[in-house]
Structure formats: structure tokens, C-alpha cells
Design a protein around this motif. Sequence first.
Motif, mmCIF file in Angstrom:
data_model
loop_
_atom_site.group_PDB
_atom_site.id
_atom_site.type_symbol
_atom_site.label_atom_id
_atom_site.label_comp_id
_atom_site.label_asym_id
_atom_site.label_seq_id
_atom_site.Cartn_x
_atom_site.Cartn_y
_atom_site.Cartn_z
ATOM 1 N N THR A 36 -1.868 11.335 41.996
ATOM 2 C CA THR A 36 -2.615 10.109 42.321
ATOM 3 C C THR A 36 -1.701 8.892 42.218
ATOM 4 O O THR A 36 -1.854 7.942 42.980
ATOM 5 N N ARG A 80 0.862 4.535 45.011
ATOM 6 C CA ARG A 80 2.066 3.751 45.351
ATOM 7 C C ARG A 80 2.283 3.704 46.859
ATOM 8 O O ARG A 80 2.681 2.676 47.404
ATOM 9 N N GLU A 100 -3.140 -0.733 33.682
ATOM 10 C CA GLU A 100 -4.555 -0.374 33.494
ATOM 11 C C GLU A 100 -4.930 0.705 34.497
ATOM 12 O O GLU A 100 -4.212 0.947 35.467
ATOM 13 N N GLY A 124 -2.237 13.395 37.427
ATOM 14 C CA GLY A 124 -2.656 11.986 37.329
ATOM 15 C C GLY A 124 -4.156 11.790 37.444
ATOM 16 O O GLY A 124 -4.649 10.669 37.335
ATOM 17 N N ARG A 160 -8.186 10.957 34.528
ATOM 18 C CA ARG A 160 -7.534 10.120 33.519
ATOM 19 C C ARG A 160 -8.516 9.559 32.509
ATOM 20 O O ARG A 160 -8.121 8.793 31.638
ATOM 21 N N GLN A 218 -13.967 10.497 34.976
ATOM 22 C CA GLN A 218 -13.258 11.127 36.101
ATOM 23 C C GLN A 218 -13.293 12.649 35.983
ATOM 24 O O GLN A 218 -13.388 13.355 36.989
ATOM 25 N N ARG A 275 0.290 1.248 29.131
ATOM 26 C CA ARG A 275 -0.042 2.553 29.724
ATOM 27 C C ARG A 275 -0.211 3.612 28.648
ATOM 28 O O ARG A 275 -1.080 4.470 28.734
HETATM 29 P P1 ADP Z 1 2.305 7.461 34.754
HETATM 30 O O1 ADP Z 1 3.757 7.792 34.664
HETATM 31 O O2 ADP Z 1 1.928 6.207 34.024
HETATM 32 O O3 ADP Z 1 1.421 8.618 34.417
HETATM 33 P P2 ADP Z 1 1.327 7.544 37.520
HETATM 34 O O4 ADP Z 1 2.319 7.547 38.608
HETATM 35 O O5 ADP Z 1 0.568 8.802 37.277
HETATM 36 O O6 ADP Z 1 2.125 7.065 36.247
HETATM 37 O O7 ADP Z 1 0.269 6.360 37.728
HETATM 38 C C1 ADP Z 1 0.678 5.031 37.871
HETATM 39 C C2 ADP Z 1 -0.523 4.087 37.813
HETATM 40 O O8 ADP Z 1 -1.456 4.425 38.861
HETATM 41 C C3 ADP Z 1 -1.368 4.151 36.538
HETATM 42 O O9 ADP Z 1 -0.848 3.369 35.489
HETATM 43 C C4 ADP Z 1 -2.719 3.647 37.048
HETATM 44 O O10 ADP Z 1 -2.748 2.239 37.181
HETATM 45 C C5 ADP Z 1 -2.804 4.236 38.444
HETATM 46 N N1 ADP Z 1 -3.514 5.543 38.434
HETATM 47 C C6 ADP Z 1 -2.988 6.755 38.751
HETATM 48 N N2 ADP Z 1 -3.908 7.715 38.640
HETATM 49 C C7 ADP Z 1 -5.056 7.108 38.251
HETATM 50 C C8 ADP Z 1 -6.379 7.551 37.951
HETATM 51 N N3 ADP Z 1 -6.693 8.835 38.000
HETATM 52 N N4 ADP Z 1 -7.290 6.635 37.576
HETATM 53 C C9 ADP Z 1 -6.988 5.347 37.498
HETATM 54 N N5 ADP Z 1 -5.780 4.849 37.764
HETATM 55 C C10 ADP Z 1 -4.812 5.708 38.124
#
Ligand code: ADP
Length: 186
Positions: free
Chosen positions: A31, A36, A57, A85, A88, A92, A144
Amino acid sequence: MRIVLLGPPGSGKGTQAALLKDRLGVPHISTGDLLRAAVRDGTPLGIKAKAAMDAGELVSDALMLDLIEERMGAPDIQAGYILDGYPRNLAQAHALDEVLGRLDLPVQKALALNVDEDQIVGRLAKRAEQEGRSDDTEEVVRNRLAVYREQTAPVTGHYAERGLLAEVDGIGSIDEINQRLTAALH
Ligand code: ADP
């Protein structure tokens, strides 16, 4: 095989998911990567998600559910999946059970990578230097991790209650950890 990969930011989920994906021949759904890409492309989702991501967040459950429903409904998911991801938080996790139940593609295994926070802060600082991800600054990393501790860590309990959880030590070489994860799948 239908897998959810759990673990704190910087625990190596993405690296391990890429290896497992090749071995199992199933799509890797991150995700974070999907979000991104949406931000990069300036899609409506990306525009709405960017502020939350930059602050460390969570993006809203409603936006995430739209994204996950669309992705999990695609034909390639019939072969299985490695979900990275998501979920979270517990809301969810319940929403995902509902979506996957409807598709008749329920999670078969939740793999949790255990890495302590001290290790993670060091790893993410290094990644910030190498990749320049905008959410890898120290303050955002700390946020985070707090979000992970408070909202995401309880998700392991959700899968433990269902008898689906395997916890794996995430300290070691990429290869060692890959072997542990593979062993946990059998
Ligand atoms: P991390 O290395 O922090 O796990 P990710 O690439 O998985 O990084 O996620 C980056 C950002 O994308 C998170 O900090 C959040 O803002 C958003 N994000 C990713 N997946 C979710 C999700 N399932 N619910 C809410 N936000 C998410």
C-alpha cells in the motif's frame, strides 16, 4: 498462497516481500508503494493522501478501503497475494476480512517480522540518506513508530486469535530472514 506481512516501518517487509513474491509466484501488494505512485501521478487519491503520509500518520480508512477493494478485485489476485502495509489498524483488519471473505480469498498466513525500535531508527536514517524518502526524517520516523505501536501492533493479535500468525525474528541477513519466513509458511 495468501499472505499478510506485518512488522514495523523499516523492518524489511518490502525486501522480504519481493523475495517471497518471486518464490511463490504471487503479486506483492504494497500500500505504501501504491500510495507513493498515486502521489507521484497526482491522482485524486494521491492528493488526498499526501499530507497524512508526510506527517507519518495513517491515510484514512475509507480511502484505504477503496484502494484495497480495487486492487484485491483484480484477476491476478486469484493466484494469491503478499499484502504489505495493510491492514494497519484493527478497523482495517476487519474490513479486509470482509472484502476477502466476499472474494473467497481469505488470508492463510500472517507473517510478523519482529525488529526492535532501536534497530529501526538506525535503518531508517540510513534509508533516508540512500533513497531520500520524504517521510524518513527523524521526527516523522518517530511518529510512524508511535502510530505503529499504538494502532498497528494490535493487528498481530487479530491474526493470532484466528490461528494464522507466525512471528519471525527480523534481525539477521536478508537471506537468513528469508529462510525463516519460508520455514514459517510450511
Ligand atoms: P513504512 O516503512 O512506514 O511501513 P509504507 O511504505 O508502508 O512505509 O507506508 C508509508 C505511508 O503510507 C504510511 O506512513 C502511511 O501514511 C501510508 N499508508 C500505507 N499503508 C497504509 C494503510 N494501510 N493505512 C493508512 N495509511 C497507510
